[in-house]
Design a protein around this motif. Structure first.
Motif, PDB file in Angstrom:
ATOM      1  N   ILE A 116       0.838  -1.199   0.000  1.00  0.00           N
ATOM      2  CA  ILE A 116       0.000   0.000   0.000  1.00  0.00           C
ATOM      3  C   ILE A 116       0.874   1.251   0.000  1.00  0.00           C
ATOM      4  CG2 ILE A 116      -1.780   1.281   1.279  1.00  0.00           C
ATOM      5  CD1 ILE A 116      -2.802  -1.352   0.167  1.00  0.00           C
ATOM      6  N   LEU A 117       0.592   2.150  -0.941  1.00  0.00           N
ATOM      7  CA  LEU A 117       1.219   3.471  -0.966  1.00  0.00           C
ATOM      8  C   LEU A 117       0.405   4.350  -0.025  1.00  0.00           C
ATOM      9  CD1 LEU A 117       3.428   5.171  -2.459  1.00  0.00           C
ATOM     10  CD2 LEU A 117       1.575   5.983  -3.921  1.00  0.00           C
ATOM     11  N   ARG A 118       1.076   4.992   0.920  1.00  0.00           N
ATOM     12  CA  ARG A 118       0.392   5.791   1.935  1.00  0.00           C
ATOM     13  C   ARG A 118       0.784   7.265   1.847  1.00  0.00           C
ATOM     14  NH1 ARG A 118      -2.478   2.650   5.215  1.00  0.00           N
ATOM     15  NH2 ARG A 118      -1.930   0.448   5.308  1.00  0.00           N
ATOM     16  N   LYS A 119      -0.103   8.124   2.367  1.00  0.00           N
ATOM     17  CA  LYS A 119       0.120   9.575   2.372  1.00  0.00           C
ATOM     18  C   LYS A 119       1.327   9.964   3.223  1.00  0.00           C
ATOM     19  CE  LYS A 119      -3.229  12.372   0.603  1.00  0.00           C
ATOM     20  NZ  LYS A 119      -2.839  13.051  -0.622  1.00  0.00           N
ATOM     21  N   GLU A 120       1.523   9.244   4.356  1.00  0.00           N
ATOM     22  CA  GLU A 120       2.612   9.546   5.272  1.00  0.00           C
ATOM     23  C   GLU A 120       3.319   8.256   5.651  1.00  0.00           C
ATOM     24  OE1 GLU A 120       0.899  11.583   8.609  1.00  0.00           O
ATOM     25  OE2 GLU A 120      -0.118  13.025   7.311  1.00  0.00           O
ATOM     26  N   SER A 128      14.438   8.398   2.834  1.00  0.00           N
ATOM     27  CA  SER A 128      14.330   7.192   3.664  1.00  0.00           C
ATOM     28  C   SER A 128      14.276   7.592   5.125  1.00  0.00           C
ATOM     29  CB  SER A 128      15.541   6.282   3.464  1.00  0.00           C
ATOM     30  OG  SER A 128      15.555   5.763   2.163  1.00  0.00           O
ATOM     31  N   GLN A 129      13.460   6.889   5.879  1.00  0.00           N
ATOM     32  CA  GLN A 129      13.475   7.008   7.335  1.00  0.00           C
ATOM     33  C   GLN A 129      13.193   5.629   7.890  1.00  0.00           C
ATOM     34  OE1 GLN A 129      10.490  10.090   7.704  1.00  0.00           O
ATOM     35  NE2 GLN A 129       9.048   8.660   8.600  1.00  0.00           N
ATOM     36  N   THR A 130      13.288   5.456   9.189  1.00  0.00           N
ATOM     37  CA  THR A 130      13.143   4.140   9.800  1.00  0.00           C
ATOM     38  C   THR A 130      11.897   3.425   9.282  1.00  0.00           C
ATOM     39  OG1 THR A 130      14.164   5.056  11.759  1.00  0.00           O
ATOM     40  CG2 THR A 130      13.109   2.908  11.994  1.00  0.00           C
ATOM     41  N   ASN A 131      12.098   2.300   8.629  1.00  0.00           N
ATOM     42  CA  ASN A 131      11.027   1.422   8.129  1.00  0.00           C
ATOM     43  C   ASN A 131      10.177   1.980   6.994  1.00  0.00           C
ATOM     44  OD1 ASN A 131      11.760  -0.533  10.062  1.00  0.00           O
ATOM     45  ND2 ASN A 131      10.449   0.422  11.579  1.00  0.00           N
ATOM     46  N   TRP A 132      10.464   3.177   6.508  1.00  0.00           N
ATOM     47  CA  TRP A 132       9.643   3.780   5.443  1.00  0.00           C
ATOM     48  C   TRP A 132      10.519   4.431   4.384  1.00  0.00           C
ATOM     49  CZ3 TRP A 132       4.478   3.061   5.183  1.00  0.00           C
ATOM     50  CH2 TRP A 132       3.872   2.551   6.325  1.00  0.00           C
ATOM     51  N   LYS A 133       9.992   4.453   3.152  1.00  0.00           N
ATOM     52  CA  LYS A 133      10.658   5.166   2.059  1.00  0.00           C
ATOM     53  C   LYS A 133       9.631   6.046   1.356  1.00  0.00           C
ATOM     54  CE  LYS A 133      14.398   1.952   1.267  1.00  0.00           C
ATOM     55  NZ  LYS A 133      15.359   2.625   2.092  1.00  0.00           N
ATOM     56  N   LYS A 134      10.001   7.307   1.165  1.00  0.00           N
ATOM     57  CA  LYS A 134       9.173   8.221   0.379  1.00  0.00           C
ATOM     58  C   LYS A 134       9.538   7.985  -1.072  1.00  0.00           C
ATOM     59  CE  LYS A 134       7.818  13.052   0.043  1.00  0.00           C
ATOM     60  NZ  LYS A 134       8.087  14.408   0.569  1.00  0.00           N
ATOM     61  N   VAL A 135       8.541   7.670  -1.896  1.00  0.00           N
ATOM     62  CA  VAL A 135       8.811   7.304  -3.284  1.00  0.00           C
ATOM     63  C   VAL A 135       7.965   8.122  -4.251  1.00  0.00           C
ATOM     64  CG1 VAL A 135       9.442   4.934  -2.654  1.00  0.00           C
ATOM     65  CG2 VAL A 135       7.090   5.437  -3.346  1.00  0.00           C
ATOM     66  N   GLN A 136       8.462   8.193  -5.477  1.00  0.00           N
ATOM     67  CA  GLN A 136       7.716   8.799  -6.577  1.00  0.00           C
ATOM     68  C   GLN A 136       7.504   7.727  -7.628  1.00  0.00           C
ATOM     69  OE1 GLN A 136       9.467  12.340  -8.201  1.00  0.00           O
ATOM     70  NE2 GLN A 136       7.972  12.488  -9.827  1.00  0.00           N
ATOM     71  N   LEU A 137       6.252   7.604  -8.091  1.00  0.00           N
ATOM     72  CA  LEU A 137       5.931   6.652  -9.153  1.00  0.00           C
ATOM     73  C   LEU A 137       6.254   7.271 -10.504  1.00  0.00           C
ATOM     74  CD1 LEU A 137       2.471   5.372  -7.878  1.00  0.00           C
ATOM     75  CD2 LEU A 137       4.754   4.623  -7.213  1.00  0.00           C
ATOM     76  N   THR A 138       6.216   6.479 -11.550  1.00  0.00           N
ATOM     77  CA  THR A 138       6.519   6.991 -12.897  1.00  0.00           C
ATOM     78  C   THR A 138       5.484   8.016 -13.361  1.00  0.00           C
ATOM     79  OG1 THR A 138       5.446   5.063 -13.859  1.00  0.00           O
ATOM     80  CG2 THR A 138       7.837   4.956 -13.613  1.00  0.00           C
ATOM     81  N   ASP A 139       4.270   7.998 -12.761  1.00  0.00           N
ATOM     82  CA  ASP A 139       3.263   9.011 -13.112  1.00  0.00           C
ATOM     83  C   ASP A 139       3.366  10.251 -12.221  1.00  0.00           C
ATOM     84  OD1 ASP A 139       2.143   8.324 -10.686  1.00  0.00           O
ATOM     85  OD2 ASP A 139       0.242   7.628 -11.499  1.00  0.00           O
ATOM     86  N   GLU A 140       4.442  10.336 -11.432  1.00  0.00           N
ATOM     87  CA  GLU A 140       4.781  11.448 -10.544  1.00  0.00           C
ATOM     88  C   GLU A 140       3.981  11.489  -9.242  1.00  0.00           C
ATOM     89  OE1 GLU A 140       5.205  15.119 -12.692  1.00  0.00           O
ATOM     90  OE2 GLU A 140       6.647  14.224 -14.074  1.00  0.00           O
ATOM     91  N   THR A 141       3.161  10.458  -8.960  1.00  0.00           N
ATOM     92  CA  THR A 141       2.501  10.337  -7.663  1.00  0.00           C
ATOM     93  C   THR A 141       3.567  10.128  -6.596  1.00  0.00           C
ATOM     94  OG1 THR A 141       0.551   9.324  -8.665  1.00  0.00           O
ATOM     95  CG2 THR A 141       0.855   8.953  -6.310  1.00  0.00           C
ATOM     96  N   ILE A 142       3.443  10.824  -5.463  1.00  0.00           N
ATOM     97  CA  ILE A 142       4.394  10.692  -4.373  1.00  0.00           C
ATOM     98  C   ILE A 142       3.679  10.159  -3.136  1.00  0.00           C
ATOM     99  CG2 ILE A 142       5.926  11.952  -2.796  1.00  0.00           C
ATOM    100  CD1 ILE A 142       6.604  13.789  -5.143  1.00  0.00           C
ATOM    101  N   GLY A 143       4.311   9.187  -2.471  1.00  0.00           N
ATOM    102  CA  GLY A 143       3.755   8.621  -1.252  1.00  0.00           C
ATOM    103  C   GLY A 143       4.814   7.826  -0.521  1.00  0.00           C
ATOM    104  N   TRP A 144       4.375   7.087   0.498  1.00  0.00           N
ATOM    105  CA  TRP A 144       5.289   6.336   1.355  1.00  0.00           C
ATOM    106  C   TRP A 144       5.015   4.848   1.276  1.00  0.00           C
ATOM    107  CZ3 TRP A 144       9.141   8.584   4.367  1.00  0.00           C
ATOM    108  CH2 TRP A 144       9.145   9.990   4.401  1.00  0.00           C
ATOM    109  N   LEU A 145       6.092   4.059   1.263  1.00  0.00           N
ATOM    110  CA  LEU A 145       6.016   2.600   1.289  1.00  0.00           C
ATOM    111  C   LEU A 145       6.846   2.080   2.451  1.00  0.00           C
ATOM    112  CD1 LEU A 145       6.769   1.776  -2.458  1.00  0.00           C
ATOM    113  CD2 LEU A 145       4.550   1.614  -1.324  1.00  0.00           C
TER     114      LEU A 145
END
Length: 64
Positions: free
Chosen positions: A12-16, A38-55
């Motif tokens: 799941i891609l999450r807002k935070e 990157s932070q403990t247990n989470w990565k802020k990522v950008q998808l190829t469609d430029e959506t940004i969220g956390w995994l």
């Protein structure tokens, strides 16, 4: 940008970067993402469609 691939069957891609954060969308194994932060247990990522969220960190593997 650090490129990574999702290795979990589904994640799941999450807002935070926390498990109680709002779910944005479900991503599947093989999806390419760019790691922005990157932070403990989470990565802020950008998808190829430029959506940004956390995994969760263990869902993705960085490509070297």
């Amino acid at each position: 940008n650090n490129t990574a691939i999702i290795f979990d069957e589904k994640t799941i891609l999450r807002k935070e970067g926390n498990p109680n954060s709002k779910s944005m969308m479900e991503l599947h194994e093989g999806t390419k993402v760019y790691i922005l932060q990157s932070q403990t247990n989470w990565k802020k990522v950008q998808l190829t469609d430029e959506t940004i969220g956390w995994l969760q960190s263990n869902a993705v593997k960085e490509l070297k």
